[in-house]
Write a protein that holds these residues in place. Structure first.
Motif, PDB file in Angstrom:
ATOM      1  N   MET A 443       0.794  -1.177   0.096  1.00 17.86           N
ATOM      2  CA  MET A 443      -0.003   0.092  -0.152  1.00 17.86           C
ATOM      3  C   MET A 443       0.995   1.150  -0.174  1.00 17.86           C
ATOM      4  N   ILE A 444       1.769   1.449   0.687  1.00 22.13           N
ATOM      5  CA  ILE A 444       2.829   2.387   0.799  1.00 22.13           C
ATOM      6  C   ILE A 444       3.354   2.497  -0.751  1.00 22.13           C
ATOM      7  N   LEU A 445       3.898   1.660  -1.422  1.00 24.50           N
ATOM      8  CA  LEU A 445       4.251   1.697  -2.719  1.00 24.50           C
ATOM      9  C   LEU A 445       3.162   2.158  -3.702  1.00 24.50           C
ATOM     10  N   ASP A 446       1.911   1.765  -3.431  1.00 21.93           N
ATOM     11  CA  ASP A 446       0.661   2.162  -4.246  1.00 21.93           C
ATOM     12  C   ASP A 446       0.622   3.555  -4.034  1.00 21.93           C
ATOM     13  N   MET A 447       0.568   4.148  -2.702  1.00 24.44           N
ATOM     14  CA  MET A 447       0.536   5.358  -2.329  1.00 24.44           C
ATOM     15  C   MET A 447       1.507   6.383  -3.133  1.00 24.44           C
ATOM     16  N   LEU A 448       2.714   5.838  -3.233  1.00 18.77           N
ATOM     17  CA  LEU A 448       3.822   6.522  -3.975  1.00 18.77           C
ATOM     18  C   LEU A 448       3.622   6.575  -5.210  1.00 18.77           C
ATOM     19  N   ARG A 449       3.019   5.534  -6.079  1.00 13.81           N
ATOM     20  CA  ARG A 449       2.767   5.448  -7.495  1.00 13.81           C
ATOM     21  C   ARG A 449       1.374   6.507  -7.579  1.00 13.81           C
ATOM     22  N   ALA A 450       0.389   6.602  -6.724  1.00 13.05           N
ATOM     23  CA  ALA A 450      -0.541   7.486  -6.918  1.00 13.05           C
ATOM     24  C   ALA A 450       0.113   8.839  -6.823  1.00 13.05           C
ATOM     25  N   SER A 451       0.965   9.179  -5.833  1.00 11.54           N
ATOM     26  CA  SER A 451       1.489  10.572  -5.846  1.00 11.54           C
ATOM     27  C   SER A 451       2.275  11.111  -7.042  1.00 11.54           C
ATOM     28  N   PHE A 452       2.909   9.974  -7.776  1.00 11.69           N
ATOM     29  CA  PHE A 452       3.780  10.491  -9.030  1.00 11.69           C
ATOM     30  C   PHE A 452       2.881  10.559 -10.135  1.00 11.69           C
ATOM     31  N   LYS A 453       1.776   9.537 -10.222  1.00 20.12           N
ATOM     32  CA  LYS A 453       1.219   9.286 -11.482  1.00 20.12           C
ATOM     33  C   LYS A 453      -0.224   9.994 -11.599  1.00 20.12           C
ATOM     34  N   SER A 454      -0.604  10.556 -10.305  1.00 22.65           N
ATOM     35  CA  SER A 454      -1.962  11.305 -10.328  1.00 22.65           C
ATOM     36  C   SER A 454      -2.066  12.523  -9.624  1.00 22.65           C
ATOM     37  N   ASP A 455      -2.789  13.207  -9.575  1.00 20.93           N
ATOM     38  CA  ASP A 455      -2.891  14.572  -8.788  1.00 20.93           C
ATOM     39  C   ASP A 455      -3.500  14.266  -7.491  1.00 20.93           C
ATOM     40  N   GLY A 456      -3.637  13.151  -7.046  1.00 23.89           N
ATOM     41  CA  GLY A 456      -4.212  12.600  -5.782  1.00 23.89           C
ATOM     42  C   GLY A 456      -3.639  13.200  -4.496  1.00 23.89           C
ATOM     43  N   LEU A 457      -2.382  13.460  -4.471  1.00 27.45           N
ATOM     44  CA  LEU A 457      -1.614  14.168  -3.370  1.00 27.45           C
ATOM     45  C   LEU A 457      -2.144  15.694  -3.292  1.00 27.45           C
ATOM     46  N   LYS A 458      -2.083  16.174  -4.464  1.00 21.68           N
ATOM     47  CA  LYS A 458      -2.475  17.836  -4.610  1.00 21.68           C
ATOM     48  C   LYS A 458      -3.835  17.755  -4.305  1.00 21.68           C
ATOM     49  N   VAL A 459      -4.905  17.040  -4.580  1.00 23.61           N
ATOM     50  CA  VAL A 459      -6.234  17.207  -4.130  1.00 23.61           C
ATOM     51  C   VAL A 459      -6.264  17.000  -2.707  1.00 23.61           C
ATOM     52  N   MET A 460      -5.615  15.972  -1.939  1.00 27.92           N
ATOM     53  CA  MET A 460      -5.919  15.744  -0.489  1.00 27.92           C
ATOM     54  C   MET A 460      -5.150  16.998   0.174  1.00 27.92           C
ATOM     55  N   MET A 461      -3.928  17.643  -0.419  1.00 27.52           N
ATOM     56  CA  MET A 461      -3.497  18.690   0.494  1.00 27.52           C
ATOM     57  C   MET A 461      -4.355  19.871   0.293  1.00 27.52           C
ATOM     58  N   GLU A 462      -5.060  19.999  -0.718  1.00 26.49           N
ATOM     59  CA  GLU A 462      -5.985  21.146  -1.176  1.00 26.49           C
ATOM     60  C   GLU A 462      -7.276  20.831  -0.080  1.00 26.49           C
ATOM     61  N   GLU A 463      -7.485  19.886   0.122  1.00 17.23           N
ATOM     62  CA  GLU A 463      -8.816  19.416   0.927  1.00 17.23           C
ATOM     63  C   GLU A 463      -8.348  19.925   2.516  1.00 17.23           C
ATOM     64  N   ILE A 464      -7.336  19.349   2.885  1.00 15.48           N
ATOM     65  CA  ILE A 464      -6.655  19.793   4.122  1.00 15.48           C
ATOM     66  C   ILE A 464      -6.838  20.971   4.467  1.00 15.48           C
ATOM     67  N   LYS A 465      -6.157  21.949   3.308  1.00 19.58           N
ATOM     68  CA  LYS A 465      -6.196  23.502   3.518  1.00 19.58           C
ATOM     69  C   LYS A 465      -7.310  24.111   3.808  1.00 19.58           C
ATOM     70  N   SER A 466      -8.521  23.283   3.111  1.00 18.97           N
ATOM     71  CA  SER A 466      -9.780  24.124   3.037  1.00 18.97           C
ATOM     72  C   SER A 466     -10.374  23.667   4.504  1.00 18.97           C
ATOM     73  N   ALA A 467      -9.660  22.850   5.215  1.00 20.52           N
ATOM     74  CA  ALA A 467     -10.362  22.983   6.738  1.00 20.52           C
ATOM     75  C   ALA A 467      -9.832  23.997   7.711  1.00 20.52           C
ATOM     76  N   LEU A 468      -8.897  24.803   7.139  1.00 21.02           N
ATOM     77  CA  LEU A 468      -8.583  25.882   7.935  1.00 21.02           C
ATOM     78  C   LEU A 468      -9.806  26.794   8.206  1.00 21.02           C
ATOM     79  N   GLY A 469      -9.781  27.461   9.367  1.00 23.17           N
ATOM     80  CA  GLY A 469     -10.987  28.218   9.591  1.00 23.17           C
ATOM     81  C   GLY A 469     -12.229  27.816  10.224  1.00 23.17           C
ATOM     82  N   ILE A 470     -12.555  26.539   9.937  1.00 24.65           N
ATOM     83  CA  ILE A 470     -13.629  25.914  10.333  1.00 24.65           C
ATOM     84  C   ILE A 470     -13.944  25.884  11.935  1.00 24.65           C
ATOM     85  N   ASN A 471     -12.574  25.609  12.554  1.00 25.79           N
ATOM     86  CA  ASN A 471     -12.660  25.697  14.182  1.00 25.79           C
ATOM     87  C   ASN A 471     -10.998  26.003  14.403  1.00 25.79           C
ATOM     88  N   GLN A 472     -10.953  27.516  15.182  1.00 23.53           N
ATOM     89  CA  GLN A 472      -9.537  28.036  15.229  1.00 23.53           C
ATOM     90  C   GLN A 472      -8.856  27.181  16.152  1.00 23.53           C
TER      91      GLN A 472
END
Length: 565
Positions: A443-472
């Motif tokens: 699964m670690i190797l698969d997550m690495l492949r997903a990070s290099f071959k898709s925008d999955g990591l970028k989308v996840m980081m964007e979703e994390i950032k969108s949680a800012l301001g919900i609860n200070q």
């Protein structure tokens, strides 16, 4: 004094007569109900709610006894009949069919594959199907494997088979009649490679009528008695690796009604999930049909593998939830050292930890299910997110299920270790989940492949950032962790492979925790605050490496567990 005796008598009555966690797992599970009420469409909720009520009742009142019977009286291979004919028949305890009937009645497949329902609920098919499966797996994880394979087979048929095959086969999956029901299987693993599928050796030879005959050995064939099987094989042994694999549909019965050739060497004697049959098979002229383009087999199979990983996660979530509920209810009514066990500080602290892990995993798992529903409806961002979150939740939920179940068993003391109850069976069953559908390192190797071959990591980081301001209260920890993750992420992309793999494990573990906190904050509302607030605080302390030392109140623990007897 008389009043005290009466109260104690009532408690004893509860323990003796209703210590089965609940009369209805759906009605008792406040977390599941709140989530589905909020996330499903009104039409979907109105359709599935009566079915969930029925399935929840069966899971609470019928399935434990059946599951224990099927577990202790596992399948038997009958190699030959009275006349010496090789029949390779798998014989099951009667409890197996009764459990399968409950699965059919749960409509976990009908709601997804019956044409009218599939169209009506197209935006939430996986959410509806998994809601039934979640309840079913709280009492029976073993047979949830064949059910997982069945849904995966249906998905491949729907995506890659001819219209004639769809019309002929899918009705056998969405049927409500057990006699007409076909289960599925995936014959993937071979001795030559194990997880390294590119080393598979099974051959496929084309016949004059366009069919293929398969030859070779498949080493781990779960649900070997399936009516519909997808298997990988090579049409050209000179093309190495996964790029040389094609995928084939094997049907148990041929067009004339006779049995296909599928000799079984032996059934696997497994540690857990004993109710269903896993086997070693020798393919000797097994008739099969090529699906999709030649040499595109592994790519097609990934559609089934990714769905199977979600099933693995739901099984992990359900098994851990059931183990936790057993321990919670036991300590809720047990007297120990002069007071109710749940009033003891260390027991409350352990339930706080396990309850928080359970809640965090629940919302992460259902976020993955939501991503699949949206991806199947054309959402490209969710498709990329799903590519990363699927191996993430598969690894994380499986590991935590083993831990939660083990700790829950300890919370019950010696009685938790006794086979008359459900905890030992759950413990044995969840032990396979970190292995099935790709072990943790894969699964670690698969997550690495997903990070290099898709925008999955970028989308996840964007979703994390969108949680800012919900609860200070949680903004600082998110900002700090984002900085660490972004620095680590940039460093990862510069590393050589061996170093990259080692660092990736710790990167993805941290990313999982941060993403869980983000999901909790996004789902937090007044109706679920009783379990969301303590879970968010637990995740915050874990990310900050703080000792979250506090004397918990019993009501706080009850709110976190969110279970109504």
């Amino acid at each position: 004094m008389e009043d005290t005796k009466q109260k104690q008598a009532i408690k004893n009555q509860v323990v003796e007569n209703t210590f089965q966690s609940s009369q209805n797992f759906f009605e008792s599970d406040l977390i599941l109900k709140e989530y589905l009420n909020r996330k499903l469409s009104s039409e979907g909720l109105n359709y599935i709610k009566p079915i969930l009520t029925k399935t929840g009742r069966s899971a609470a009142q019928k399935m434990d006894e059946l599951s224990l019977d099927a577990d202790k009286n596992g399948p038997e291979l009958i190699k030959r009949n009275f006349f010496g004919d090789t029949i390779d028949q798998v014989k099951f305890h009667p409890a197996y069919d009764r459990l399968m009937q409950i699965a059919v009645d749960s409509e976990m497949f009908k709601v997804k594959w019956e044409p009218q329902l599939k169209q009506q609920f197209s935006k939430e098919l996986h959410s509806l199907g998994f809601s039934s499966g979640y309840l079913y797996a709280m009492s029976e994880i073993g047979q949830y494997c064949p059910l997982c394979m069945t849904d995966g087979v249906a998905r491949l048929i729907d995506l890659h088979c001819s219209e004639e095959d769809k019309e002929r086969l899918l009705p056998h999956i969405h049927t409500t009649e057990l006699e007409e029901f076909f289960t599925g299987a995936m014959f993937l693993t071979e001795k030559s490679g194990g997880s390294d599928v590119g080393r598979n050796l099974v051959k496929a030879e084309k016949q004059p009528d366009g069919s293929y005959l398969l030859s070779g050995e498949k080493w781990f064939c779960s649900n070997v008695n399936a009516e519909l099987i997808f298997a990988l094989a090579r049409t050209d042994e000179n093309i190495e690796g996964t790029r040389g694999l094609s995928i084939f549909l094997i049907e148990k019965h041929l067009a004339d009604g006779s049995l296909n050739k599928l000799p079984i060497v032996r059934l696997k004697d497994k540690l857990g999930v004993r109710s269903m049959a896993s086997a070693e098979c020798i393919l000797e002229g097994t008739k099969a049909k090529l699906i999709g383009d030649e040499f595109n087999g592994f790519k097609i199979m990934t559609d089934m593998i990714n769905l199977s990983r979600l099933y693995n996660s739901v099984a992990a979530l359900s098994g851990a939830r059931r183990a936790l509920i057993e321990a919670y209810n036991f300590n809720l009514f047990r007297n120990s050292f002069g007071k109710t066990a749940i009033e003891h500080t260390l027991i409350k602290e352990k339930l706080f930890e396990l309850g928080s892990l359970n809640v965090a995993n629940f919302y992460l798992t259902w976020r993955a299910i939501e991503a699949l529903d949206k991806a199947d409806n054309g959402d490209e961002k969710e498709k990329h997110l799903g590519r990363l979150i699927t191996p993430m939740i598969k690894k994380w939920s499986a590991e935590k299920a083993v831990y939660i179940t083990r700790e829950s068993m300890e919370l019950m003391g010696g009685i938790g270790y006794i086979e008359d109850g459900v905890l030992p069976k759950i413990m044995r069953d969840v032990m396979v989940l970190p292995i099935w559908e790709g072990a943790g390192n894969i699964m670690i190797l698969d997550m690495l492949r997903a990070s290099f071959k898709s925008d999955g990591l970028k989308v996840m980081m964007e979703e994390i950032k969108s949680a800012l301001g919900i609860n200070q209260e949680f903004d600082n920890v998110i900002l700090e962790q984002l900085k660490i993750l972004e620095n680590k992420m940039n460093a990862l992309f510069e590393m050589k492979q061996e170093e990259l793999e080692l660092h990736a494990k710790y990167f993805f573990n941290k990313l999982t925790r941060v993403f869980q906190l983000c999901i909790i904050l996004k789902n937090w509302n007044n109706d679920n605050e009783a379990w969301m607030k303590p879970t968010a605080q637990y995740l915050k302390s874990e990310l900050n490496n703080e000792e979250n030392i506090a004397v918990r109140d019993v009501d706080e623990i009850k709110g976190l567990i969110a279970w109504s007897i």
